[in-house]
Design a protein around this motif. Structure first.
Motif, PDB file in Angstrom:
ATOM      1  N   THR A   1     -31.917 -91.468  58.738  1.00  0.00           N
ATOM      2  CA  THR A   1     -31.271 -92.584  59.428  1.00  0.00           C
ATOM      3  C   THR A   1     -30.122 -93.145  58.596  1.00  0.00           C
ATOM      4  O   THR A   1     -30.223 -93.223  57.382  1.00  0.00           O
ATOM      5  CB  THR A   1     -32.312 -93.705  59.657  1.00  0.00           C
TER       6      THR A   1
ATOM      7  N   LYS B   1     -34.030 -90.403  68.690  1.00  0.00           N
ATOM      8  CA  LYS B   1     -34.823 -89.189  68.440  1.00  0.00           C
ATOM      9  C   LYS B   1     -35.261 -88.565  69.751  1.00  0.00           C
ATOM     10  O   LYS B   1     -35.154 -87.357  69.953  1.00  0.00           O
ATOM     11  CB  LYS B   1     -36.079 -89.543  67.619  1.00  0.00           C
TER      12      LYS B   1
ATOM     13  N   THR C   1     -42.355 -84.983  66.882  1.00  0.00           N
ATOM     14  CA  THR C   1     -41.290 -84.823  65.897  1.00  0.00           C
ATOM     15  C   THR C   1     -41.913 -84.694  64.516  1.00  0.00           C
ATOM     16  O   THR C   1     -42.658 -85.567  64.105  1.00  0.00           O
ATOM     17  CB  THR C   1     -40.384 -86.064  65.892  1.00  0.00           C
TER      18      THR C   1
ATOM     19  N   TYR D   1     -35.531 -86.040  60.719  1.00  0.00           N
ATOM     20  CA  TYR D   1     -34.269 -86.781  60.842  1.00  0.00           C
ATOM     21  C   TYR D   1     -34.116 -87.782  59.712  1.00  0.00           C
ATOM     22  O   TYR D   1     -35.104 -88.271  59.177  1.00  0.00           O
ATOM     23  CB  TYR D   1     -34.229 -87.551  62.162  1.00  0.00           C
TER      24      TYR D   1
ATOM     25  N   ILE E   1     -28.676 -91.224  63.694  1.00  0.00           N
ATOM     26  CA  ILE E   1     -29.610 -90.353  62.994  1.00  0.00           C
ATOM     27  C   ILE E   1     -28.995 -88.950  62.952  1.00  0.00           C
ATOM     28  O   ILE E   1     -28.101 -88.629  63.741  1.00  0.00           O
ATOM     29  CB  ILE E   1     -31.016 -90.305  63.662  1.00  0.00           C
ATOM     30  N   ARG E   2     -29.446 -88.158  62.004  1.00  0.00           N
ATOM     31  CA  ARG E   2     -28.985 -86.771  61.933  1.00  0.00           C
ATOM     32  C   ARG E   2     -30.128 -85.934  61.378  1.00  0.00           C
ATOM     33  O   ARG E   2     -31.042 -86.467  60.727  1.00  0.00           O
ATOM     34  CB  ARG E   2     -27.752 -86.650  61.040  1.00  0.00           C
ATOM     35  N   LYS E   3     -30.032 -84.644  61.621  1.00  0.00           N
ATOM     36  CA  LYS E   3     -31.044 -83.748  61.058  1.00  0.00           C
ATOM     37  C   LYS E   3     -30.994 -83.869  59.551  1.00  0.00           C
ATOM     38  O   LYS E   3     -29.904 -83.917  58.962  1.00  0.00           O
ATOM     39  CB  LYS E   3     -30.738 -82.299  61.470  1.00  0.00           C
ATOM     40  N   THR E   4     -32.146 -83.925  58.899  1.00  0.00           N
ATOM     41  CA  THR E   4     -32.197 -84.071  57.455  1.00  0.00           C
ATOM     42  C   THR E   4     -31.354 -82.982  56.784  1.00  0.00           C
ATOM     43  O   THR E   4     -31.500 -81.801  57.104  1.00  0.00           O
ATOM     44  CB  THR E   4     -33.655 -83.992  56.960  1.00  0.00           C
TER      45      THR E   4
END
Ligand SMILES: [Zn+2]
Length: 482
Positions: free
Chosen positions: A9, A238, A2, A7, A203-206
């Motif tokens: 948080t 993740k 990764t 990601y 979490i999410r994609k930045t």
């Protein structure tokens, strides 16, 4: 792999704190910890039909204090609701809690620990009762219930999802605990269960606009455990996403021994609890005067005290934040500074060094250590006066803690005074030179740093009572003549 920063948080924390009231929230049973099982229970907290709850005024006062300290709006009108669920430790099958009209809402807390200020918004603060405690027998299939805990007053502090890392979660918890202890409303002892914490984490994609699907984490029993569990859950989520999977909204239990989370249940929604107003408790009206007078009675809180310590005492921010974290530690600092204003930085060093070490070793708080600030200040003066060395002071501090005696008495009775008699020091020095021909030879060949070793040998011979500075000078002079 990764890529770093792919990601971001999002964490929200729910902290449950047991309020340190004399009696339970809706009955007169004692809240004492450690009594024999089921010795502190009555028809109200056992959930007998027809038993009527009565609000504990002390619990309400404590809760308002916390709400005000967290900068919340205190509700003019609040009510209690029944939250329904079935579990063996909850005989009446509902918990009295607060749903849509909580005691306090919309506050904030500022983190300042590493010098970088961050604001974590507080969503709500509400009162509720605790459930009993299940004890699973080690042998056989039996589980036992202890109702001493049922009806204990709990305060739930819910943050907005403003926390962005496990480290920040740890910092937030430390700060909440610190404030509660300043307010004297809870001992916040996690081992005894008076502070518990659940976390919502996703979490999410930045850069993504909407939040990822969250999981709820329970059963984290220490602050360190919270940090490790959150990191574990970030890594787990993740891995699921990287493999093309989907995060499922669910509640997971942290297992400290196995260092991983396990599925407990898929997440229930609020409507599953079938909340409705508690008919046995009328809504409460909280007047502004009460709130204002509580506001006026608040002590100086950790953040303000931190700012004052950095500003007035010119303390290093890192040391100041450690000291203000515990109210009695900060009090000790200020009292000691009155007795020894010459060098408050030195006081801070001792507190965060040797004194903190003694506290950890003995598992005690500053207030119960029995070290008086005036005695400590006098010990520092003894060093300045040349009566004792800094090294002797370290041992003397322990003696002071153990005997409760003043340092000057101990110096006299234990014979700890610095050796100032040159003749006596010279004799020791000659002995050291005689016993260490190799380092002496090295010194003569230009390796002048062996002097530190030789000074150390003299200190050892004199059990730390020689003044290292004088010894250093004497040695240099003597070796120059060899
Ligand atoms: Zn009771």
């Amino acid at each position: 792999m990764t890529p770093a920063g792919k990601y971001e948080t999002t964490i929200g924390l729910e902290v449950h704190v047991q309020l340190a009231t004399q009696s339970k929230i809706f009955c007169g049973c004692s809240t004492r910890f450690g009594s024999s099982p089921n010795s502190q229970a009555c028809p109200v907290c056992l959930g007998f039909p027809g038993a009527l709850p009565v609000m504990n005024k002390e619990a309400l006062g404590f809760a308002i204090k916390v709400g005000v300290a967290l900068g919340c709006e205190i509700a003019g009108r609040m009510k209690f609701d029944r939250k329904h669920y079935y579990y063996p430790d909850l005989p009446k099958n509902f918990q009295i809690s607060q749903y849509d009209l909580p005691l306090a809402a919309e506050g904030s807390l500022e983190l300042f620990g590493d010098g970088q200020r961050r604001v974590i918004r507080i969503k709500r603060v509400h009162l509720e009762e605790d459930a009993g405690k299940l004890i699973h027998a080690e042998k056989g299939d039996a589980s036992l219930v202890d109702f001493n805990r049922s009806g204990m007053p709990l305060l739930e502090v819910v943050s907005e999802p403003d926390i962005t890392s496990p480290e920040e979660a740890y910092e937030y918890l430390t700060e909440v605990k610190s404030i509660l202890r300043y307010l004297d409303v809870s001992d916040c002892n996690m081992e005894e269960g008076s502070l518990r914490c659940d976390a919502n984490i996703s979490i999410r994609k930045t850069g993504a606009k909407s939040l990822g699907v969250k999981t709820e984490l329970k059963n984290m029993n220490t602050f360190r455990g919270v940090k490790i569990a959150l990191q574990y859950e970030i890594d787990r989520q993740k891995a699921v996403l990287e493999e093309g999977g989907k995060i499922i909204q669910e509640t997971r239990l942290w297992n400290e021994a196995k260092a991983r989370t396990f599925l407990m249940r898929t997440k229930e929604e609020a409507f599953d609890y079938r909340y409705f107003p508690e008919p046995d408790l009328v809504p409460f009206l909280i007047d502004r005067e009460t709130v204002e007078s509580i506001k006026a009675s608040l002590p100086e809180l950790p953040q303000k005290r931190y700012e004052r310590f950095v500003e007035n005492y010119k303390l290093q921010p890192a040391l100041a934040s450690i000291i203000v974290n515990e109210r009695d530690l900060a009090d000790f600092f200020e009292e000691s500074a009155k007795g020894y204003p010459r060098n408050v930085q030195l006081i801070a060093n001792w507190i965060t060094g040797d004194i903190q070490g003694e506290l950890n070793k003995r598992k005690l708080s500053m207030a119960s250590l029995g070290l008086k600030p005036e005695a400590f200040a006098d010990m520092l003066k003894l060093i300045d006066e040349g009566v004792i060395t800094g090294k002797i002071a370290k041992g003397l501090l322990v003696d002071m803690i153990e005997t409760g005696s003043m340092p000057r008495e101990l110096v006299k009775s234990l014979g700890l005074s610095q050796i100032t008699d040159k003749g006596a020091l010279e004799a020791v020095m000659e002995k050291v030179i005689k016993n260490n021909p190799k380092p002496v030879e090295d010194y003569k060949n230009g390796k002048t740093n062996v002097i530190t070793f030789l000074v150390g040998q003299v200190m050892r011979e004199t059990k730390g009572k020689a003044n290292p500075k004088i010894i250093n000078e004497m040695l240099r002079e003597r070796m120059g003549k060899l």
